[in-house]
Design a protein around this motif. Structure first.
Motif, PDB file in Angstrom:
ATOM      1  N   ARG A 170       0.781  -1.197   0.076  1.00 51.71           N
ATOM      2  CA  ARG A 170      -0.051   0.051  -0.036  1.00 51.71           C
ATOM      3  C   ARG A 170       1.008   1.280   0.018  1.00 51.71           C
ATOM      4  N   VAL A 171       0.661   2.048  -1.093  1.00 55.38           N
ATOM      5  CA  VAL A 171       1.218   3.428  -1.158  1.00 55.38           C
ATOM      6  C   VAL A 171      -0.012   4.500  -1.145  1.00 55.38           C
ATOM      7  N   ASP A 172      -0.124   5.181   0.125  1.00 52.62           N
ATOM      8  CA  ASP A 172      -1.341   6.119   0.277  1.00 52.62           C
ATOM      9  C   ASP A 172      -1.203   7.135  -0.440  1.00 52.62           C
ATOM     10  N   LEU A 173      -2.085   7.587  -1.058  1.00 50.78           N
ATOM     11  CA  LEU A 173      -2.200   8.832  -2.048  1.00 50.78           C
ATOM     12  C   LEU A 173      -3.399   9.739  -1.426  1.00 50.78           C
ATOM     13  N   GLY A 174      -3.690   9.485  -0.218  1.00 50.98           N
ATOM     14  CA  GLY A 174      -4.639  10.732   0.282  1.00 50.98           C
ATOM     15  C   GLY A 174      -6.092  10.324  -0.370  1.00 50.98           C
ATOM     16  N   GLU A 175      -6.618  11.707  -0.694  1.00 52.07           N
ATOM     17  CA  GLU A 175      -8.014  11.507  -1.570  1.00 52.07           C
ATOM     18  C   GLU A 175      -7.934  10.704  -2.590  1.00 52.07           C
ATOM     19  N   TYR A 176      -6.961  10.344  -3.300  1.00 57.03           N
ATOM     20  CA  TYR A 176      -6.857   9.809  -4.378  1.00 57.03           C
ATOM     21  C   TYR A 176      -6.678   8.244  -4.329  1.00 57.03           C
ATOM     22  N   GLY A 177      -6.679   7.708  -3.127  1.00 60.45           N
ATOM     23  CA  GLY A 177      -6.891   6.310  -3.045  1.00 60.45           C
ATOM     24  C   GLY A 177      -5.430   5.839  -2.681  1.00 60.45           C
ATOM     25  N   ALA A 178      -4.852   4.703  -2.961  1.00 57.41           N
ATOM     26  CA  ALA A 178      -3.842   4.182  -2.784  1.00 57.41           C
ATOM     27  C   ALA A 178      -3.281   3.189  -3.931  1.00 57.41           C
ATOM     28  N   SER A 216      -1.887   6.227 -22.181  1.00 59.86           N
ATOM     29  CA  SER A 216      -1.215   7.377 -21.614  1.00 59.86           C
ATOM     30  C   SER A 216      -1.983   7.728 -20.242  1.00 59.86           C
ATOM     31  N   MET A 217      -1.176   8.349 -19.520  1.00 59.96           N
ATOM     32  CA  MET A 217      -1.788   9.082 -18.237  1.00 59.96           C
ATOM     33  C   MET A 217      -1.851  10.506 -18.350  1.00 59.96           C
ATOM     34  N   ALA A 218      -3.248  11.196 -17.871  1.00 60.96           N
ATOM     35  CA  ALA A 218      -3.210  12.591 -18.060  1.00 60.96           C
ATOM     36  C   ALA A 218      -2.400  13.354 -17.382  1.00 60.96           C
ATOM     37  N   ASP A 219      -1.998  14.423 -17.946  1.00 61.83           N
ATOM     38  CA  ASP A 219      -1.233  15.628 -17.102  1.00 61.83           C
ATOM     39  C   ASP A 219      -2.028  16.339 -16.125  1.00 61.83           C
ATOM     40  N   SER A 220      -2.235  15.682 -15.160  1.00 64.97           N
ATOM     41  CA  SER A 220      -3.337  16.082 -14.205  1.00 64.97           C
ATOM     42  C   SER A 220      -2.821  16.133 -12.914  1.00 64.97           C
ATOM     43  N   ASP A 221      -3.388  16.655 -12.113  1.00 61.71           N
ATOM     44  CA  ASP A 221      -2.727  16.681 -10.311  1.00 61.71           C
ATOM     45  C   ASP A 221      -2.788  15.180 -10.169  1.00 61.71           C
ATOM     46  N   GLN A 222      -3.883  14.247 -10.431  1.00 62.56           N
ATOM     47  CA  GLN A 222      -3.789  12.991 -10.096  1.00 62.56           C
ATOM     48  C   GLN A 222      -2.640  12.303 -10.608  1.00 62.56           C
ATOM     49  N   GLY A 223      -2.594  12.661 -11.955  1.00 57.41           N
ATOM     50  CA  GLY A 223      -1.297  11.834 -12.508  1.00 57.41           C
ATOM     51  C   GLY A 223       0.211  12.189 -12.012  1.00 57.41           C
ATOM     52  N   ARG A 224       0.366  13.670 -11.591  1.00 55.34           N
ATOM     53  CA  ARG A 224       1.533  13.997 -11.179  1.00 55.34           C
ATOM     54  C   ARG A 224       1.654  13.363  -9.746  1.00 55.34           C
ATOM     55  N   VAL A 225       0.385  13.174  -8.912  1.00 52.30           N
ATOM     56  CA  VAL A 225       0.680  12.768  -7.588  1.00 52.30           C
ATOM     57  C   VAL A 225       1.096  11.114  -7.788  1.00 52.30           C
ATOM     58  N   ILE A 226       0.484  10.439  -8.513  1.00 45.70           N
ATOM     59  CA  ILE A 226       0.579   8.996  -8.889  1.00 45.70           C
ATOM     60  C   ILE A 226       2.229   8.832  -9.205  1.00 45.70           C
ATOM     61  N   ARG A 227       2.768   9.515 -10.095  1.00 48.15           N
ATOM     62  CA  ARG A 227       4.087   9.457 -10.752  1.00 48.15           C
ATOM     63  C   ARG A 227       5.193   9.743  -9.603  1.00 48.15           C
ATOM     64  N   ARG A 228       4.975  10.802  -8.905  1.00 49.20           N
ATOM     65  CA  ARG A 228       5.891  11.285  -7.886  1.00 49.20           C
ATOM     66  C   ARG A 228       5.704  10.128  -6.377  1.00 49.20           C
ATOM     67  N   LYS A 229       4.641   9.470  -6.371  1.00 52.55           N
ATOM     68  CA  LYS A 229       4.596   8.738  -5.316  1.00 52.55           C
ATOM     69  C   LYS A 229       5.498   7.295  -5.573  1.00 52.55           C
ATOM     70  N   VAL A 230       5.218   7.026  -6.925  1.00 49.30           N
ATOM     71  CA  VAL A 230       5.901   5.946  -7.556  1.00 49.30           C
ATOM     72  C   VAL A 230       7.428   5.817  -7.297  1.00 49.30           C
ATOM     73  N   ILE A 231       7.900   7.005  -7.756  1.00 50.35           N
ATOM     74  CA  ILE A 231       9.335   7.124  -7.927  1.00 50.35           C
ATOM     75  C   ILE A 231       9.700   7.301  -6.758  1.00 50.35           C
ATOM     76  N   GLU A 232       9.246   8.016  -5.545  1.00 57.27           N
ATOM     77  CA  GLU A 232       9.747   8.174  -4.406  1.00 57.27           C
ATOM     78  C   GLU A 232       9.699   6.670  -3.521  1.00 57.27           C
ATOM     79  N   ALA A 233       8.787   5.661  -3.844  1.00 57.30           N
ATOM     80  CA  ALA A 233       8.737   4.621  -3.177  1.00 57.30           C
ATOM     81  C   ALA A 233      10.048   3.824  -3.574  1.00 57.30           C
ATOM     82  N   LEU A 234      10.238   3.834  -4.802  1.00 60.46           N
ATOM     83  CA  LEU A 234      11.443   3.120  -5.519  1.00 60.46           C
ATOM     84  C   LEU A 234      12.764   3.688  -5.232  1.00 60.46           C
ATOM     85  N   ALA A 235      12.820   5.102  -5.131  1.00 63.97           N
ATOM     86  CA  ALA A 235      14.206   5.760  -4.816  1.00 63.97           C
ATOM     87  C   ALA A 235      14.536   5.530  -3.201  1.00 63.97           C
ATOM     88  N   GLU A 236      13.631   5.239  -2.361  1.00 60.82           N
ATOM     89  CA  GLU A 236      13.945   4.975  -1.090  1.00 60.82           C
ATOM     90  C   GLU A 236      13.953   3.590  -0.822  1.00 60.82           C
TER      91      GLU A 236
END
Length: 733
Positions: free
Chosen positions: A320-328, A405-425
């Motif tokens: 589980r990687v939490d995204l707040g209002e966007y789910g997980a 593709s994924m939309a260049d939206s707030d949801q898309g940006r949050v998803i991309r950022r959370k994924v790379i953070e989980a992998l980088a750490e």
């Protein structure tokens, strides 16, 4: 109301049509009219929403899965409020743990009894028939226009148990085939409906149209053609036959590799929640099938990676990687010990796969992974699945309907950022990156040694810069002055005046036209492009050389881009036909652009040689890269290179890969590929230096100070490796 009296013979004929000519003959024999697909006069753009024929085909498979789930709901076997995964679990018994918890028999039987995707041969190898059949709910003839033949009319939005509510729909396959034949009967029984979809360019009539239109055939009274229920007793569900489908990228047999439908479907259905059968009926072309169709079960790449595999080094699952209002999100990665195996499971250039209900909806590049994590030595061997089933309704709005593709939206940006953070750490990825970096620096391979040997042979046979600038052939007569390449003005060695992040041109700057390629030798093609070295090193784009027009040429090696110049070497087969000619094409391309430049090339005779190697030539010795673990010579970290001229037919050069002067320099190498390329270059040039030194020492027959020689070898090794790593041309030494 007029009805066509159709019979089971006609049904069999529909199921046997394989070419556009056969379909056209069939249509001429029947009294049919045409309607616009979706009831729209302009429908081409809607059909062409999906750009990739593999992704479009995935929409058809999705429809087949949904048809099976729809039938289950219709027959009260599942709660209509279920999610797709819950529906498959309730009806078909799939464990919540996925296929790993199921027997192979369950997987095969479930696939075999519900959905079959078949490939059939016709006269065009790249354009086979692809047939998708299912035992799903089926459709009554009167419902065709609201289902199979509709556009942008999503009837699945209120059905949470279906997968296709997030997709574009099976109509996208019409863009990639000449004709589509649709046959269906509802699971409750009734007449069998059928229709044929085609593209009408609308260029032959009295009116002029700027766009064509997709159409489907109907009876003269406007009804969908049908076959009475009493005349057909062996058809349930639906059949869609795509005639002459664009299978250019997956035309091969169902063996391992990227160029076949088995691999393509595993990629697009990466985390599939419903298995299906793939059947290849092209038995005449693929003799290994032994005159029987080859059948393989498609379960998605996730399942194949999770099975005990010789390819997977390590894996990890973030539940589980939490995204707040966007789910997980749920993220899982696999690091493969064999980089070449990545293509069996995912696109090697886009190995970060985002799935929804098991299907691929978006991918990210290995550059996204590398730049975000800094794990440069894992980018070519990692596969990541980002499971998006637990996103909220708002979170799922990140995905577009084409599943590409994924939309260049707030949801898309949050998803991309959370994924790379989980992998980088992730500490395991950090350790693996260091491990593979160490291997890249220390390990040797036969491929590296072969590339080094080719370079050594080229240096010994062509001591001047470039094959096309060799000294005159034996005989003494000077060659006539060769024409300078048009646009070079005789000053091409100065390079571009200004270098950019992205190029504005590419050109081949060899002086001779056509470029002479000596039989059995290596030809160097000089490419100029006004981009700086970061263009390739940071993977903004790539520079390639297309050799396919000339028989007997194969890619050999290449240098890095430096000061607007790149050299690509091609090996000329020793049996290449003298006088064979063709066009080679330099290509520079990136996400938003592409340039090409062509030059003529001709296979020519090599210089005449004597039995001892020819005029001024030395025979190329074999090369062995020495490591600490492969050290029959008993070397330590101060040893560099030795030439054993009496070993074997041509001698052998031993080059140390753990010398104390080169390992620290290699620590700065950014990627695994770069490390291998630099080590090959270093080995080849170091071997050339030692062969020439030994040859000169034998000629003068002087006493040799071994201590001085070793000191000089270490000095050369250090300078040479630094020059290679810095992108300089070692010939200047």
């Amino acid at each position: 109301m007029r009805q066509a009296k159709l019979n089971v013979g006609l049904l069999n004929e529909l199921k046997s049509l394989k070419t556009s000519e056969q379909v056209e003959d069939f249509l001429e024999q029947h009294d049919l009219e045409w309607k616009h697909l979706g009831g729209r006069d302009t429908n081409e753009n809607s059909v062409h929403m999906v750009k990739d024929p593999a992704n479009a085909l995935n929409e058809r498979v999705t429809n087949a899965i949904d048809a099976c789930l729809e039938r289950a709901v219709h027959e009260n076997k599942v709660d209509s409020a279920s999610s797709p995964r819950e529906a498959v679990t309730e009806v078909f018994g799939l464990s919540k743990a996925g296929y790993n918890d199921m027997s192979p028999h369950w997987v095969k039987d479930t696939a075999d009894s519900n959905i079959n995707v078949a490939i059939e041969e016709n006269s065009k190898p790249n354009r086979p028939v692809i047939e998708i059949s299912d035992q799903g709910i089926g459709q009554q003839p009167q419902d065709f226009e609201d289902t199979f033949l509709s556009l942008d009319r999503n009837t699945k939005l209120t059905k949470p148990y279906l997968i296709g509510k997030y997709g574009q729909g099976g109509s996208s396959t019409f863009a990639f085939c000449e004709y589509a034949i649709i046959i269906s009967r509802h699971c409750d029984g009734g007449d069998v409906g059928w229709s044929i979809v085609r593209y009408n360019e609308r260029t032959s009539g009295d009116e002029e149209y700027s766009l064509g239109v997709y159409e489907y055939c109907v009876l003269p009274n406007g009804d969908i053609p049908s076959i009475p229920e009493s005349e057909v007793d062996d058809l349930s569900g639906s059949i869609v036959r795509l005639i002459e489908y664009d299978a250019t990228n997956f035309k091969n047999s169902l063996s391992a590799g990227a160029g076949n439908l088995y691999t393509v479907l595993h990629r697009t259905m990466f985390g599939s929640i419903f298995p299906f059968m793939l059947e290849d009926r092209r038995v005449e072309r693929f003799k290994g099938y032994n005159d029987k169709p080859k059948r393989r079960t498609v379960v998605g790449s996730r399942y194949r990676l999770d099975k005990p595999s010789k390819y997977v080094d390590k894996s990890r699952d973030f539940r589980r990687v939490d995204l707040g209002e966007y789910g997980a999100l749920r993220i899982k990665y696999w690091v493969l010990n064999d980089r070449s195996a990545v293509e069996q499971f995912a696109d090697p250039t886009e190995p970060i796969v985002f799935t929804l209900d098991g299907q691929r909806h978006h991918t990210e590049t290995k550059r996204y992974f590398k730049d975000g994590t800094g794990f440069n030595f894992l980018k070519d061997r990692i596969i990541v699945e980002v499971n998006c089933e637990d996103l909220s309704h708002s979170g799922k709005r990140a995905f577009t309907s084409d599943r590409e593709s994924m939309a260049d939206s707030d949801q898309g940006r949050v998803i991309r950022r959370k994924v790379i953070e989980a992998l980088a750490e992730d500490d395991q990825l950090d350790a693996l990156n260091e491990n593979y970096k160490h291997k890249a620096i220390r390990e040797t391979s036969s491929e590296q040694e072969e590339r080094a040997k080719d370079l050594l042979a080229d240096l010994l046979q062509n001591p001047k810069e470039g094959d096309e600038e060799e000294a005159p052939a034996e005989g003494g007569d000077e060659e006539e002055e060769e024409p300078v390449y048009e646009g070079g003005d005789g000053e091409e060695d100065e390079g571009p005046e200004e270098l950019h992040d992205y190029p504005t041109y590419v050109k081949i700057i060899n002086k001779q036209t056509p470029i002479p390629a000596k039989q059995g030798r290596t030809v160097r093609v000089k490419i100029e492009v006004d981009a700086d070295w970061k263009f390739e090193e940071l993977e903004r784009g790539e520079i390639t050389l297309d050799l396919s027009d000339v028989d007997g040429l194969t890619y050999n090696r290449e240098t890095t881009l430096e000061d607007g110049r790149k050299y690509i070497y091609a090996k000329v087969d020793e049996n290449a036909e003298i006088g064979e000619s063709g066009v080679i094409t330099a290509v520079v391309e990136w996400e938003d652009g592409r340039f090409e430049d062509e030059r003529d090339l001709e296979i020519v005779e090599p210089p005449k040689t004597t039995s001892t190697g020819g005029a001024g030539e030395l025979q190329s010795p074999e090369i062995t890269q020495v490591t600490e673990n492969n050290n029959s010579l008993g070397w330590d970290e101060t040893d560099v290179v030795e030439f054993h001229p009496d070993e074997g037919d041509t001698g052998r050069v031993y080059v140390s890969m753990f010398n104390e002067n080169i390992e620290p320099v290699l620590e700065d190498i950014p990627t695994e590929d770069t490390a291998r390329q630099r080590k090959s270059e270093y080995t080849g040039y170091m071997a050339y230096y030692e062969v020439m030194r030994e040859t000169e020492a034998q000629e003068v027959d002087a006493d040799i100070d071994e201590t001085y020689v070793k000191q000089e070898q270490n000095r050369v090794a250090k300078v040479l490796m630094r020059q290679i790593v810095d992108g300089m041309t070692p010939e200047v030494m």
